[in-house]
Design a protein around this motif. Sequence first.
Motif, PDB file in Angstrom:
ATOM      1  N   ASP A  20       0.788  -1.137   0.091  1.00 15.82           N
ATOM      2  CA  ASP A  20      -0.154  -0.020   0.025  1.00 15.82           C
ATOM      3  C   ASP A  20       1.051   1.229   0.013  1.00 15.82           C
ATOM      4  O   ASP A  20       1.582   1.912   1.013  1.00 15.82           O
ATOM      5  N   THR A  91      -2.147   5.440  -3.817  1.00 20.15           N
ATOM      6  CA  THR A  91      -3.477   6.489  -3.389  1.00 20.15           C
ATOM      7  C   THR A  91      -2.865   8.025  -3.916  1.00 20.15           C
ATOM      8  O   THR A  91      -2.507   8.126  -4.874  1.00 20.15           O
ATOM      9  N   LEU A 117      -5.273   4.092  -7.640  1.00 18.75           N
ATOM     10  CA  LEU A 117      -6.494   4.126  -7.426  1.00 18.75           C
ATOM     11  C   LEU A 117      -7.018   5.288  -7.292  1.00 18.75           C
ATOM     12  O   LEU A 117      -6.357   6.306  -7.071  1.00 18.75           O
ATOM     13  N   GLU A 122     -10.586   4.569  -3.979  1.00 21.14           N
ATOM     14  CA  GLU A 122      -9.950   4.455  -2.501  1.00 21.14           C
ATOM     15  C   GLU A 122     -11.030   4.535  -1.295  1.00 21.14           C
ATOM     16  O   GLU A 122     -11.154   3.908  -0.428  1.00 21.14           O
ATOM     17  N   SER A 164     -14.134  12.024  -2.106  1.00 24.96           N
ATOM     18  CA  SER A 164     -12.816  12.245  -1.821  1.00 24.96           C
ATOM     19  C   SER A 164     -12.406  13.608  -1.565  1.00 24.96           C
ATOM     20  O   SER A 164     -12.815  14.430  -2.704  1.00 24.96           O
ATOM     21  N   LEU A 292      -8.562   0.321   3.883  1.00 23.65           N
ATOM     22  CA  LEU A 292      -8.550  -0.020   2.453  1.00 23.65           C
ATOM     23  C   LEU A 292      -7.909  -1.434   2.114  1.00 23.65           C
ATOM     24  O   LEU A 292      -8.234  -1.968   1.460  1.00 23.65           O
TER      25      LEU A 292
END
Length: 490
Positions: A20, A91, A117, A122, A164, A292
């Motif tokens: 990640d 991300t 993403l 996300e 977001s 996530l």
Amino acid sequence: MADALFGRRRSDAGRQAIIDIGSNSVRLVVYQGPARIPAVLFNEKVLAGLGRGLADTSRMDEEALALARTALARFAAVAREMDAEVRTVATAAVRDAANGPDFIAAAAALGLTVELLTGEQEATAAGMGVLSGIPQADGIVGDLGGGSLELVRVRDGAVAERVSFPLGVLRIAGKRGKPLDALVTRLIEQAGWAGKGKGLPLYLVGGSWRALARLDMSLTDYPLPIAHQYCMSAETIARISRSVAQLGKPRLRAVPGLSSGRSATLADAAALLAVLLRRLGSTTTIVSAFGLREGLLFGELAEQDRALDPLIVAAREEGRVLGRFPEHGDLLDRWIAPLFADHPAAEARIRHAACLLADVGWRANPEFRAERGLETALHGAWVAIESAERAQLAQALFTSLGGGTAMPDPLSRLADVERLLRATVWGLAARLGQRLSGGLAGPLQRSSVSIDDGKVVLHLRDGDRALYGETAEKRHAALATALGLKPALA
């Protein structure tokens, strides 16, 4: 878009690795075990800070990139050594940086295919992560990273509206008071989210908000060192927001589980959360240890696997690994269940988990088996279980493993006495079933226990009467006494 994110279907117990690449940290987690709730085999992070300064330069700085590339090289090597199937996601920082494509190319040179993403993806993964660990979640998920904040409405086991915002802790550094309030208010209102949290909890995802919970747990001397499903009111958040900046480094270093990297973002995370709660209208927060990464795994499951209770799946696996007879826990639960028809139905799953774990202490020194059960319940990596339920699970295991009817600390600080008394009787019933059967399936399948005419009646076939020795008789009597009844054989 959801299909692109969750297009796979995972059902085996092979090793799964997720790298990640976040705006604050780069992390590798390797999982193995039941697909519904795999255990963490390996977890390592590097606070590279890819999103630091991004708002000013539109680029990830070279020092952060060097840290991140070194981390990726190590993580790729570790995953290969573990023979894990690797999924790499990135991300906000990589998504928004002008030099993001160069970084993705560097990862590709290491053999890693990076999925970039979108903000919506996300958010979806964060919402799925919360549902994985708190299946009955009904509220708004707030996932705070270094570069962005995602808000997700979850209800009825599904992800609904999501959005977001560019409000990560690295982007808002130093923006407190009126400037932060104005920024958050504008973004929330423009997105149509003002007041959407009225009457709903805000589920907190992300290391910075978990750090706030750990701080509050330390300040209030909370007796359970588990952040998952820890609750904080809006008033608590406002108090922390006012005071955290005044806490000195020595005090923050004394907080268990709080890294120096996270303590640096505490004040900004608290300030943002206080404003966000006001604008959403939420008055309660609930911490989720799942986010996530767990959401990505959860989203790959078939519907029938998603519907499984993660507490029961995890307890069954723990019992299989640590117990003597894998089928014993489920049989034991069915055997003692008739005694508790008048107990709250919601507690049945906690009792079931206790039966699945009832044999976890058998390898321990006999003098410490009860303590092993207590430790397993209180500090195990369980999800979908609240603190009072953990206390009941701990009490049942403590009693079933020989601890008697005492209520060891800190159980009475987590659950009321009535709940603990019910759990004590579960433990006594499990203790009888285990001794009578020797932990084997056959005796439990051929016998039963019930409450009839003021007695706890043990029903045995003639050929099984020899199983009712002195120890079984004593445990039968102890169970009956705890229920205020008499023991009887039939």
